[in-house]
Write an enzyme that holds these catalytic residues in place. Structure first.
Site, PDB file in Angstrom:
ATOM      1  N   HIS A  37       0.659  -0.878   0.348  1.00 30.31           N
ATOM      2  CA  HIS A  37      -0.426   0.077  -0.137  1.00 30.31           C
ATOM      3  C   HIS A  37       0.721   1.093  -0.048  1.00 30.31           C
ATOM      4  O   HIS A  37       2.237   1.173   0.544  1.00 30.31           O
ATOM      5  CB  HIS A  37      -0.892  -0.159   0.998  1.00 30.31           C
ATOM      6  CG  HIS A  37      -0.153  -0.287   2.024  1.00 30.31           C
ATOM      7  ND1 HIS A  37       0.244  -1.111   2.690  1.00 30.31           N
ATOM      8  CD2 HIS A  37       0.359   1.465   3.684  1.00 30.31           C
ATOM      9  CE1 HIS A  37       1.523  -0.257   4.074  1.00 30.31           C
ATOM     10  NE2 HIS A  37       0.625   1.113   4.179  1.00 30.31           N
ATOM     11  N   HIS A 121       5.897   6.120  -0.789  1.00 34.55           N
ATOM     12  CA  HIS A 121       6.873   5.125  -1.376  1.00 34.55           C
ATOM     13  C   HIS A 121       5.692   3.632  -1.048  1.00 34.55           C
ATOM     14  O   HIS A 121       4.576   3.719  -0.259  1.00 34.55           O
ATOM     15  CB  HIS A 121       7.900   4.926  -0.423  1.00 34.55           C
ATOM     16  CG  HIS A 121       7.228   4.886   1.539  1.00 34.55           C
ATOM     17  ND1 HIS A 121       7.302   5.814   1.893  1.00 34.55           N
ATOM     18  CD2 HIS A 121       7.404   3.791   1.658  1.00 34.55           C
ATOM     19  CE1 HIS A 121       6.757   5.803   2.690  1.00 34.55           C
ATOM     20  NE2 HIS A 121       7.513   4.086   3.160  1.00 34.55           N
TER      21      HIS A 121
END
Ligand code: ATP
Ligand code: MG
Length: 183
Positions: A37, A121
């Protein structure tokens, strides 16, 4: 208490692409692909009544859908140790804008401001027990990685249960991004 965070869920096709990078570093603890995620905001442990306020605040956010391009890999370090390995997200005004809206909404309901600068990220592995040379080689090998771009049409409030192995994340609420405000 609930442990919550706000993130972009990733479609299965993109998770599979990213999973293709994983492996080959002794000591690295790879994140299971179903857990990939992109965190917009970590909330942490809060009481249920506060979670309700968080939900209301997130539901009031108006932001546009956008294209997410994951590209490149990198590391986060702490006290000279490489803590994690990640796939980066390309700079994107819509993403930054959404993250800012989430941060503002959460501060408005009384959460303490996030001090860390937003650095989008997707964490691939926890690497504090891996050899730095191996990690550097990995970064070099995949620096030019580019995933297939994906359309982001909602963001998600996740709950997290920390486990001995991997944590279990549960999507609690999806918030739609809308292309244009209704007339
Ligand atoms: P573990 O902490 O056991 O490794 P985890 O990091 O997978 O588990 P959480 O700690 O619940 O699970 O974190 C959920 C998400 O929020 C992850 O993307 C994590 O990187 C991020 N996160 C956790 N703590 C913070 C923090 N203090 N600041 C910013 N992001 C955080
Ligand atoms: Mg954590």
């Amino acid at each position: 208490m609930l442990r919550l965070f706000v993130a972009l869920a990733l479609p299965a096709s993109l998770r599979a692409e990213i999973a293709g990078l994983a492996g080959g570093i002794p000591g690295a603890r790879w994140v299971p692909p179903e857990n990939y995620h992109l965190t917009l905001r970590f909330i942490g442990e809060i009481e249920p009544w506060r979670a309700q306020e968080v939900d209301d605040a997130l539901a009031a956010i108006r932001a546009r859908p956008f294209t997410l391009q994951l590209a490149g890999v990198g590391t986060f370090e702490k006290a000279g140790r490489i803590q994690s390995l990640w796939v980066g997200a390309e700079r994107n005004d819509a993403l930054t804008h959404l993250q800012t809206k989430v941060e503002t909404a959460l501060q408005r309901v009384g959460l303490a401001p996030e001090r860390k600068r937003f650095s989008p990220h997707v964490t691939l592995a926890r690497t504090d027990r891996a050899a730095p040379e191996k990690l550097m080689a990995f970064v070099q090998a995949y620096n030019l990685f580019r995933a297939t771009p994906v359309e982001v049409e909602h963001f998600t409030l996740f709950s997290s249960r920390l486990g001995k192995e991997a944590s279990v994340y549960t999507p609690e609420v999806d918030y739609d991004l809308v292309a244009r405000v209704a007339a």
